[in-house]
Design an enzyme around this catalytic site. Structure first.
Site, PDB file in Angstrom:
ATOM      1  N   GLU A 148       0.829  -1.205   0.000  1.00 33.86           N
ATOM      2  CA  GLU A 148       0.000   0.000   0.000  1.00 33.86           C
ATOM      3  C   GLU A 148       0.866   1.258   0.000  1.00 33.86           C
ATOM      4  O   GLU A 148       0.506   2.275  -0.596  1.00 33.86           O
ATOM      5  CB  GLU A 148      -0.968   0.007   1.199  1.00 33.86           C
ATOM      6  N   HIS A 182       1.725   2.134  -3.521  1.00 35.33           N
ATOM      7  CA  HIS A 182       0.653   2.924  -4.144  1.00 35.33           C
ATOM      8  C   HIS A 182       0.747   4.378  -3.671  1.00 35.33           C
ATOM      9  O   HIS A 182       0.573   5.320  -4.448  1.00 35.33           O
ATOM     10  CB  HIS A 182      -0.723   2.383  -3.734  1.00 35.33           C
TER      11      HIS A 182
END
Length: 674
Positions: A468, A471
């Protein structure tokens, strides 16, 4: 309401969460839609001839207050929802869909966009401007601008229905997740469960005014249970409960929602002149068409299946040898995989967890980013947040200039959906000479701290955090002019490259030494554990690959051609037939809680995880050849991938970084499949 309809006066223009009242949302949506509508009218009524600036650029910068409000509301509806918010979501989603259609089907606006597009070759545009113009033109054509009036009306109806059905689908999954609780009062039933998981279950019980231990379908509660609890009947109960979410013929059943969503998507694609929903979606992806995706998935299946079958046979034999099991069932998978892993590598999550205190892992991700991309993270306490669990950071470059605002939200709670995701509260863009910096958030459901221990992560949670965070870097390091091309606004099968490539650092001794330190002694993780982590990285990789491929194939089965689905369970079974290893469980159905494709944006796109793995394995091989903290390679990755967003075709950006197209051999080699 005023707070949500005017420019925020907060530090860095961050969202003023504590000042927002739930009743503010609905009127703010109505006001901001009206404002955005006026901005569109100003473009269409402009007496001057259409130009790139007064039409294409003006369109991309229109509706910013509405976009900001939507990002705040829908992010909170995922991370901190309640019945009132869900009701508002059901009310405002059709309004937003209708407004989106009003733009997409606005003939005057399309005429102006088309006029600019028709003279594209004489406009001397930058690559980014050229991409924006193409995308704006295509978005009209792909959303019905060329349709007759009666077909436009039907398209509006379909889009309004889809918005509602997708929302309901997600709400049903969340309700089913929240509704199930397993209360254990006899400690003997928990034999095998690690102390940390037991302590967490004790806290959950206490919070519900119960004695004993409480388990839920939230991942940090569910996964240790099915991985470690010796009591097979209880593992079975828990696994079946997870597998029958929204498949219980009650008010939260999603079977009809699945059928309706698939049917509406197909009708929509046909209305727009496409063979199927997949043909429509994949036109705007690296993979281009369903045939290429099927071929990609089947090619990997052919290579992975023999390895998966061999691994499954070994796991079955191991379970028989250990406990006399004749048949391996779904509720046995995680349990015996963990036991076999311990036997082969003398490694289990409980040995590793003390080295992965959440704060240390997060700081490790920050340090890796600093070494690679020259940015630092400073926790601040004067930025508003929507829950006490949330942490806020200023991300700075080496000159101390603001790169981004970063939010982290790590623990499960009621009102927060399962899983892990990155999102944004404000995009990056450049306007009037000002480079507006992004506000980025990662939301996870990790093992929370207990009364006696801090949050200690499983290795899987460590890789999830890095994923994550990858991202987030894509969002934070964005450097484009237009908001619709910024950060993660890229082709769907390219968006997982930054996230998946970051996971690789979790396996490297040089990186682990930065953050894998025992939470009590401060000792760095022993080299033998690091070796075992690397050694076990491809453990049961064939089975894991098969599982991912099964989801991709199921997605394509629903969307790549017209379907008459009489029975969702039977349809799913047939679609996953070639990838099935475990015996079927009659009470379970995966499709009805497959939120990625029925609520999120992954329909006809689930294959992109594997597609991006090919990119990430090839990209990381380049780092390995030159050193995992090589700043030259990192700068090329930052300049050609992370900062560029969707300004150019992904393969062009990738080749500029890597000097060549990606080779699938890197992935197969890493996975131990060749």
């Amino acid at each position: 309401m005023k707070i949500l309809t005017s420019t925020f006066t907060t530090k860095h223009n961050t969202a003023p969460f504590s000042q927002i009242k739930i009743e503010d949302y609905q009127p703010a949506f109505e006001a901001n839609i009206a404002k955005a509508r006026a901005e569109i009218d100003a473009i269409t009524q402009n007496p001057e001839a259409p130009t790139f600036e007064n039409t294409i650029e003006a369109l991309d910068f229109s509706g910013q207050e509405l976009d900001r409000l939507s990002s705040i509301f829908f992010n909170l509806n995922s991370a901190e929802t309640c019945d009132e918010m869900q009701k508002i979501a059901q009310e405002v989603s059709p309004l937003l869909t209708a407004f989106g259609n009003d733009i997409a089907l606005n003939e005057e606006l399309f005429k102006r966009v088309k006029a600019v597009h028709d003279q594209k070759d004489n406009l001397n545009l930058t690559p980014e401007q050229s991409t924006l113009l193409d995308k704006k033109y295509k978005s009209f054509a792909r959303n019905g601008a060329l349709l007759s009036e009666d077909k436009k009306t039907r398209l509006r109806e379909i889009d309004a229905d889809l918005a509602k059905f997708k929302l309901t689908f997600g709400e049903n999954v969340l309700a089913e997740t929240n509704n199930y609780k397993l209360h254990i009062s006899n400690e003997a039933d928990l034999k095998g469960l690690p102390d940390g998981a037991k302590e967490m279950a004790r806290s959950l019980a206490k919070a519900d005014d119960l004695d004993g231990w409480l388990f839920t379908l939230d991942f940090p509660s569910y996964l240790p249970f099915v991985t470690y609890v010796d009591n097979r009947e209880l593992r079975k109960e828990m696994a079946i409960a997870a597998g029958k979410k929204a498949f219980q013929e009650n008010e939260y059943d999603n079977q009809e929602n699945v059928k309706t969503i698939v049917k509406l998507r197909h009708e929509r694609a046909q209305l727009l002149g496409y063979n199927s929903h997949s043909h429509f979606v994949l036109e705007e992806r690296m993979a281009q068409n369903p045939e290429k995706v099927q071929s990609f998935l089947n090619d990997l299946l052919e290579k992975a299946k023999p390895a998966a079958q061999k691994e499954f046979a070994e796991l079955t034999a191991f379970a028989k040898e250990l406990d006399g099991l004749e048949s391996l069932e779904k509720w046995d998978g995680a349990y015996y995989s963990e036991k076999l892993k311990q036997k082969l590598f003398s490694l289990d999550d409980e040995i590793l967890k003390p080295y992965f205190k959440l704060e240390n892992v997060l700081n490790g991700a920050f340090t890796v980013a600093e070494k690679l991309f020259g940015i630092t993270f400073k926790e601040v306490f004067d930025i508003d947040k929507y829950h006490d669990d949330v942490q806020t950071f200023e991300v700075l470059d080496f000159e101390g200039k603001l790169v981004a605002v970063f939010y982290s939200d790590f623990f499960p709670r009621k009102g927060k959906r399962n899983g892990a995701w990155m999102t944004s509260f404000k995009p990056q863009y450049i306007r009037n000479g000002v480079n507006e910096r992004p506000h980025v958030s990662i939301v996870c459901n990790f093992t929370p701290p207990t009364e006696t221990k801090p949050s200690l992560l499983t290795f899987n949670e460590v890789t999830t955090l890095f994923h994550e965070f990858g991202h987030a870097l894509h969002g934070m390091l964005a450097n484009t002019t237009y908001p619709s091309l910024s950060g993660t606004s890229v082709y769907w099968d390219f968006v997982e490259l930054p996230s998946q490539v970051m996971e690789n650092w979790c396996y490297e001794p040089e990186a682990l030494a930065l953050f894998a330190k025992h939470y009590e002694t401060g000792a760095i993780i022993p080299q033998q554990y690091v070796d075992k982590i690397k050694e076990s990285a491809s453990f049961l990789e064939g089975m894991a690959t098969l599982r991912q491929l099964s989801f991709g194939l199921l997605d394509m089965a629903y969307h790549a051609k017209p379907q008459t689905i009489e029975n969702v369970k039977a349809f799913e079974k047939a679609a996953m037939d070639h990838t099935t290893l475990y015996p079927d469980v009659a009470e379970n159905c995966m499709s009805v809680s497959f939120s990625h494709i029925f609520q999120g944006g992954y329909s006809s796109g689930y294959y992109s995880y594997k597609w991006a793995e090919v990119l990430d394995a090839d990209a990381f091989a380049y780092f390995q050849e030159n050193g995992i903290f090589n700043t030259e390679v990192a700068t090329k990755f930052k300049d050609n991938v992370l900062s560029k967003g969707g300004t150019e075709l992904p393969m062009e950006l990738y080749k500029r970084f890597r000097g060549q197209e990606p080779k699938p051999e890197a992935l197969l080699k890493r996975a131990g499949l060749i």
